[in-house]
Design an enzyme around this catalytic site. Structure first.
Site, PDB file in Angstrom:
ATOM      1  CG  ASP A  89      -1.900   1.120   1.250  1.00  0.00           C
ATOM      2  OD1 ASP A  89      -2.551   1.343   0.204  1.00  0.00           O
ATOM      3  OD2 ASP A  89      -2.024   1.790   2.283  1.00  0.00           O
TER       4      ASP A  89
ATOM      5  CG  ASP B 112      -2.215   7.486   0.333  1.00  0.00           C
ATOM      6  OD1 ASP B 112      -1.462   8.463   0.232  1.00  0.00           O
ATOM      7  OD2 ASP B 112      -3.047   7.170  -0.535  1.00  0.00           O
TER       8      ASP B 112
ATOM      9  CG  ASP C  94      -2.009   2.292   6.471  1.00  0.00           C
ATOM     10  OD1 ASP C  94      -2.250   1.889   5.307  1.00  0.00           O
ATOM     11  OD2 ASP C  94      -2.491   3.337   6.941  1.00  0.00           O
TER      12      ASP C  94
END
Length: 342
Positions: free
Chosen positions: A26, A28, A225
């Site tokens: 990922d 961001d 995250d």
């Protein structure tokens, strides 16, 4: 798909960058936040790539094109080709192309990433409900997206046009904090129309399929995250995952994670890709990791020991997830987390 209930994080005797052929990262909250690289990201990814691991960047953010994302990563010190970037815009464009004929018009509520992905699939982006679109697609358009765009989507959907969404992340990390994501914008159109979109992005199968098709990964590791997109997406795809605590997920959310949100591994940041992961083992009535032992009491989680805070968090997860079984842990772990500084 179904998987066994995870009751503890796994360990790995090898560095994760050696145990897996491809990292599906990922962006961001993992590699960058608000455009700036997260601490240790550049060095960790460079080392993993030098060791032979293929790096692919998988993002639910449909705003930017793969070329733009690759250029940004390269500027940050992570040399990247556009082919290494997979976006929810690409996944939703493929989903639409499988349901509409080539050349069909699609009303775009979002940014350039959606327009480029639609053209790649032989579809024609349009800007108005009066342009006779055959579908509406909605993706993150950035903080400056005009409110009138939501009205345009609503007009078309009210006429019976099918509605697609790149993703439904409610929030997105920024340099100033957590901001509303595409899911918040989708909710605006949902309220106005009463309709439900077809969604392509993580954690749903269209995004995982797009990723595997474009990377050819045979033993992938999802690195993210977010529990409800990255980790659940890995669960749905039946592949392993690494949660890094550099984005939106905190210790309390991890302890309370239901089975589909429980990562294979947990680490503070992307340096966790370069090392083995400590094993969590049963220790009497509790679980031990490193110098910490955690036990699930009748009403609270108890933590004893010293050493790396993450070892204690892993032991706590084992105790909490075992106590929860197939449900969500409701035991009070606040004091134990406070002791770890989390």
């Amino acid at each position: 798909m179904s998987q066994a209930v995870r009751t503890r994080p796994d360990g790995s005797g090898q560095a994760l960058s050696e145990a897996y052929d491809t990292a599906l990262l990922d962006l961001d909250g993992v590699v960058y936040a608000g455009g700036s690289a997260i601490a240790y990201a550049v060095e960790s990814l460079s080392t993993a790539r030098a060791g032979g691991m293929h790096l692919a960047y998988v993002t639910n953010n449909a705003l930017r094109t793969p070329d733009t994302v690759a250029a940004h990563l390269t500027e940050l010190g992570i040399p990247t080709e556009a082919g290494d970037v997979i976006t929810s815009a690409q996944a939703v464009a493929r989903l639409i192309s499988e349901q509409l004929p080539a050349g069909a018009r699609v009303l775009v509520i979002g940014g350039e990433g959606l327009r480029v992905a639609l053209r790649e699939r032989g579809l024609e982006p349009v800007e108005s409900a009066d342009d006779d679109p055959a579908a509406v697609v909605q993706g993150y358009g950035g903080p400056e997206l005009p409110w009138a765009r939501f009205a345009e989507a609503s007009y078309a959907i009210a006429r019976g046009v099918p509605w697609f969404a790149s993703n439904t992340d409610l929030t997105i990390p920024s340099a100033r904090g957590i901001a509303p994501g595409n899911g918040a914008a989708v909710q605006v159109v949902r309220i106005a129309t009463g309709a439900e979109p077809q969604v392509a992005g993580k954690p749903l199968p269209p995004m995982h399929r797009e990723t595997i098709l474009r990377t050819g990964a045979e033993r992938p590791l999802v690195v993210g995250d977010r529990l409800d997109t990255d980790i659940e997406g890995a669960f749905n795809g039946e592949v392993d995952s690494l949660l890094v605590l550099t984005g939106v997920t905190d210790g309390a959310q991890l302890l309370a994670a239901p089975p589909q949100h429980r990562p294979t591994y947990v680490d503070a940041d992307l340096r966790g890709m370069l090392t083995g992961q400590p094993e969590v083992v049963e220790a009497g009535a509790g679980f031990r990791c490193g110098g910490w032992t955690a036990t699930a009491g009748a009403e609270r989680l108890e933590l004893d020991g010293e050493g790396e805070a993450l070892d204690g968090l892993r032991a706590l997860c084992a105790a909490a997830w075992t106590a929860a079984g197939a449900g969500v842990c409701e035991l009070d772990g606040g004091k134990a987390l406070a002791r770890l500084g989390l």
